[in-house]
Design an enzyme around this catalytic site. Sequence first.
Site, mmCIF file in Angstrom:
data_model
loop_
_atom_site.group_PDB
_atom_site.id
_atom_site.type_symbol
_atom_site.label_atom_id
_atom_site.label_comp_id
_atom_site.label_asym_id
_atom_site.label_seq_id
_atom_site.Cartn_x
_atom_site.Cartn_y
_atom_site.Cartn_z
ATOM 1 C CG ASP A 44 0.409 -20.305 0.209
ATOM 2 O OD1 ASP A 44 1.157 -20.046 1.176
ATOM 3 O OD2 ASP A 44 0.777 -20.978 -0.769
ATOM 4 C CG ASP A 67 -7.058 -5.751 3.054
ATOM 5 O OD1 ASP A 67 -7.966 -5.403 3.829
ATOM 6 O OD2 ASP A 67 -7.200 -5.780 1.808
ATOM 7 C CE1 TYR A 122 -3.158 -3.001 1.023
ATOM 8 C CE2 TYR A 122 -4.528 -1.080 1.422
ATOM 9 C CZ TYR A 122 -4.407 -2.443 1.234
ATOM 10 O OH TYR A 122 -5.531 -3.223 1.252
ATOM 11 C CG ASP A 166 -12.096 -8.725 4.580
ATOM 12 O OD1 ASP A 166 -11.829 -7.820 5.392
ATOM 13 O OD2 ASP A 166 -12.742 -8.522 3.526
ATOM 14 C CE LYS A 218 3.415 -17.680 -1.900
ATOM 15 N NZ LYS A 218 2.879 -19.043 -1.646
#
Length: 353
Positions: free
Chosen positions: A222, A246, A138, A250, A189
Amino acid sequence: MRKHRIAAIPGDGIGKEVVAAGVEALSALAALDGGFTLEFEHFDWGSDYYKRTGTMMPADGLEQLKPFDAIYFGSVGAPDLPDHITLWGLRLAICQPFDQYANVRPTRILNGIESPLRNAGVGDLDWVIVRENTEGEYAGQGGRSHRGHPEEVATEVAIFTRAGVRRIMRFAFRTAQSRPRKFLTVVTKSNAQRNGLVMWDEIAAEVALEFPDVTWDKMLVDAMTVRMTMKPRSLDTIVATNLHADILSDLAAALAGSMGIAPTANLNPERQFPSMFEPIHGSAFDITGMGIANPIGTFWSGQMMLEHLGEQAAADRLMRAIEKVAADKGLHTPDLGGSARTADVTAGLIAAL
Ligand code: IPM
Ligand code: MG
């Protein structure tokens, strides 16, 4: 009498409804407590303001916000404006300049709320996600050239700085240390993203040495979605990059029963700037104006704001009232399968207080 000045920015969509509910509840709480006052000032910034003026907030908006002790935010986004304009014009335009680098997202299954996870109930999912909130994916770095041509190119560059990663890592280890299990999971990752996230792993290992009483492990993002779903009890505090967290937050909110419940704090831990508190859900155009938005995420964000302001007793009282309301199926809004309205939940919360 302690006095706290709060900038309320309801923003767009159901943000207006839930912040109104939150201000009502927090004002009632302050009156009951008697030891402090909350002085709210309202800012009508957002998409309607944009349609009138061409900007999401005035040019001196940050200057106007600076003197406040905290910001109580709703949501941003309108169906007829591009999301990247509204987001970068208001919410992200506050997080970065105010250096709110620690985004904290607690998730719990509250008593009375049903998790979509089979057999998961209260106590089985009790996490705090710490999200890096000013850089990473971001950062806003990148650009587009040759617009509209077949050779058009766009770059979206993630930025990871040693200083930025170290400070969020220290914050995450401190958060883990403050919780009973003293356990942190560092998400990256770094198998595929071999530069920034390998540095992230290295810095995690360095910072870990400063916190010998905190146990930690590493996950690839993942695989983390699988662990969150299949082994929720194996997690406690979680730290991840801006984009990864982010997405994971959720998932966390959904696993805890509803996006309508989850709160967020955008913290500037050094307190050089006001911190900002908001529900994690968005503006939800589909239910805007219907009076059925779940205000619990906003109440819980208010609870985090009170903690930040040093009003721990009031924060605890508010959390107990939130738990009472969540446990009352008659006060469940449609996102929780009930038919209560925002106003019913707010009245129920104030009664519980
Ligand atoms: C969140 C939201 C925001 C984000 C959007 C609205 C920019 O999804 O707070 O999680 O991605 O940071
Ligand atoms: Mg999000």
